[in-house]
Design an enzyme around this catalytic site. Sequence first.
Site, mmCIF file in Angstrom:
data_model
loop_
_atom_site.group_PDB
_atom_site.id
_atom_site.type_symbol
_atom_site.label_atom_id
_atom_site.label_comp_id
_atom_site.label_asym_id
_atom_site.label_seq_id
_atom_site.Cartn_x
_atom_site.Cartn_y
_atom_site.Cartn_z
ATOM 1 N N GLY A 66 0.988 10.176 -2.815
ATOM 2 C CA GLY A 66 2.064 9.217 -2.909
ATOM 3 C C GLY A 66 2.998 10.177 -4.567
ATOM 4 N N GLY A 79 -0.458 7.931 4.395
ATOM 5 C CA GLY A 79 0.214 6.981 3.803
ATOM 6 C C GLY A 79 1.891 6.838 3.974
ATOM 7 N N GLY A 80 2.799 7.060 3.375
ATOM 8 C CA GLY A 80 3.859 7.315 3.393
ATOM 9 C C GLY A 80 4.460 8.047 4.910
ATOM 10 N N GLU A 86 -9.564 12.660 -0.231
ATOM 11 C CA GLU A 86 -7.761 12.557 -0.561
ATOM 12 C C GLU A 86 -7.695 13.187 -2.418
ATOM 13 O OE1 GLU A 86 -5.702 9.805 2.134
ATOM 14 O OE2 GLU A 86 -6.698 8.650 0.522
ATOM 15 N N SER A 103 -0.059 12.886 0.378
ATOM 16 C CA SER A 103 0.875 13.833 0.773
ATOM 17 C C SER A 103 0.990 14.581 2.495
ATOM 18 C CB SER A 103 1.633 13.975 -0.171
ATOM 19 O OG SER A 103 1.698 13.410 -1.369
ATOM 20 N N GLU A 149 -6.809 4.411 -4.444
ATOM 21 C CA GLU A 149 -6.533 2.386 -5.086
ATOM 22 C C GLU A 149 -7.118 2.039 -5.075
ATOM 23 O OE1 GLU A 149 -3.436 2.975 -2.742
ATOM 24 O OE2 GLU A 149 -2.831 5.029 -2.974
ATOM 25 N N HIS A 194 -10.717 4.142 -0.384
ATOM 26 C CA HIS A 194 -9.850 4.461 -0.700
ATOM 27 C C HIS A 194 -9.657 4.681 -2.523
ATOM 28 C CE1 HIS A 194 -5.730 5.038 -1.501
ATOM 29 N NE2 HIS A 194 -5.753 6.215 -0.079
ATOM 30 N N ASN A 222 -2.261 4.816 7.187
ATOM 31 C CA ASN A 222 -3.030 3.512 5.901
ATOM 32 C C ASN A 222 -1.312 3.022 6.163
ATOM 33 O OD1 ASN A 222 -4.232 2.355 3.821
ATOM 34 N ND2 ASN A 222 -4.346 3.969 2.553
ATOM 35 N N TRP A 223 -1.247 1.932 6.183
ATOM 36 C CA TRP A 223 0.093 1.171 5.507
ATOM 37 C C TRP A 223 -0.101 0.322 4.463
ATOM 38 C CZ3 TRP A 223 1.662 -1.895 10.724
ATOM 39 C CH2 TRP A 223 2.158 -0.357 11.734
ATOM 40 N N LYS A 224 -0.926 0.869 3.917
ATOM 41 C CA LYS A 224 -1.462 -0.152 2.303
ATOM 42 C C LYS A 224 -0.566 -1.673 2.408
ATOM 43 C CE LYS A 224 -1.498 4.533 0.693
ATOM 44 N NZ LYS A 224 -1.601 5.509 -0.457
HETATM 45 O O1 LIG Z 1 -3.307 7.244 0.701
HETATM 46 C C1 LIG Z 1 -2.905 7.936 1.521
HETATM 47 C C2 LIG Z 1 -3.429 8.163 2.739
HETATM 48 O O2 LIG Z 1 -4.845 7.030 2.244
HETATM 49 C C3 LIG Z 1 -2.021 9.179 1.385
HETATM 50 O O3 LIG Z 1 -0.729 8.640 0.798
HETATM 51 P P1 LIG Z 1 0.814 9.478 0.948
HETATM 52 O O4 LIG Z 1 0.356 10.073 2.489
HETATM 53 O O5 LIG Z 1 1.478 8.352 1.593
HETATM 54 O O6 LIG Z 1 0.196 9.968 0.174
#
Ligand SMILES: O=C(CO)COP(=O)(O)O
Length: 254
Positions: A176, A237-238, A170, A216, A100, A98, A9-11
């Site tokens: 994050g 994510g990251g 999640e 994470s 967010e 998600h 997930n590149w956000k």
């Molecule tokens: O929100 C995420 C994937 O959708 C997880 O993010 P991180 O891997 O950066 O914690």
Amino acid sequence: MRKKIVAGNWKMNLDYNEGLALFSEIINMVKDEATGTQEAVICSPFIHIHSLVQLSKGYSKIAVGAQNAHQEEKGAYTGEISAKMIKSTGAAYVILGHSERRQYFGETNALLAKKTDTALKNDLRPIFCIGETLQEREANTHFDVIKTQLVEGIFHLDADAFAKLVIAYEPVWAIGTGVTATSAQAQEIHEFIRKEIAAKYGQEVADATTILYGGSCNPTNAAELFAQPDIDGGLIGGASLKSRDFTDIVKTFN
Ligand SMILES: O=C(CO)COP(=O)(O)O
């Protein structure tokens, strides 16, 4: 045998050229890795999707998805993107719910139920995200929160429609933050989710449902997480913004 998936997930990261360059690197690195029942998925910002789909042609184990879609089919919703538009680019997946989106854009379970219906109607596979906040875990309400997210978000579906979903657990406190759920904490919730699915749709549907862990997740902790019986991969994510890290996570299954 249910599908194993490592989804990035590149956000809201990477401009168009950066995204194409990273995706090309990822293809080169994972094309011989994602095998059998395994798939690597990149969920990019909307503007990259069409080009990523073109680059992924010929690689049957690499798919592309969006990070959101509107609940209505079309209409006067300035700035929004419909499920049909996403599907028309060749994308296969869409992340829905998600944390967010829930937190910053006020997306409720009721709205997400509508988004899920519209995505499925347009032949997109939702990666439906659920998970509790730190406050909810500390108050020991995490099982209730997750059950409510399932019941109000996706348990209205019939079994055939439900079978098209991927679920991602999640925990909000792990996104994050560098704080990962322990493999035992994650497994406990994944097992709970699968039991709830079995109670609603039967054991066969539950056994066939792919449930991803996100929060994470990185090349160091992925192996232990993915070794748990009810964890079928990750939503990353990251670490999906670095080709080496993402590829190493994909390789964890081999
Ligand atoms: O929100 C995420 C994937 O959708 C997880 O993010 P991180 O891997 O950066 O914690």
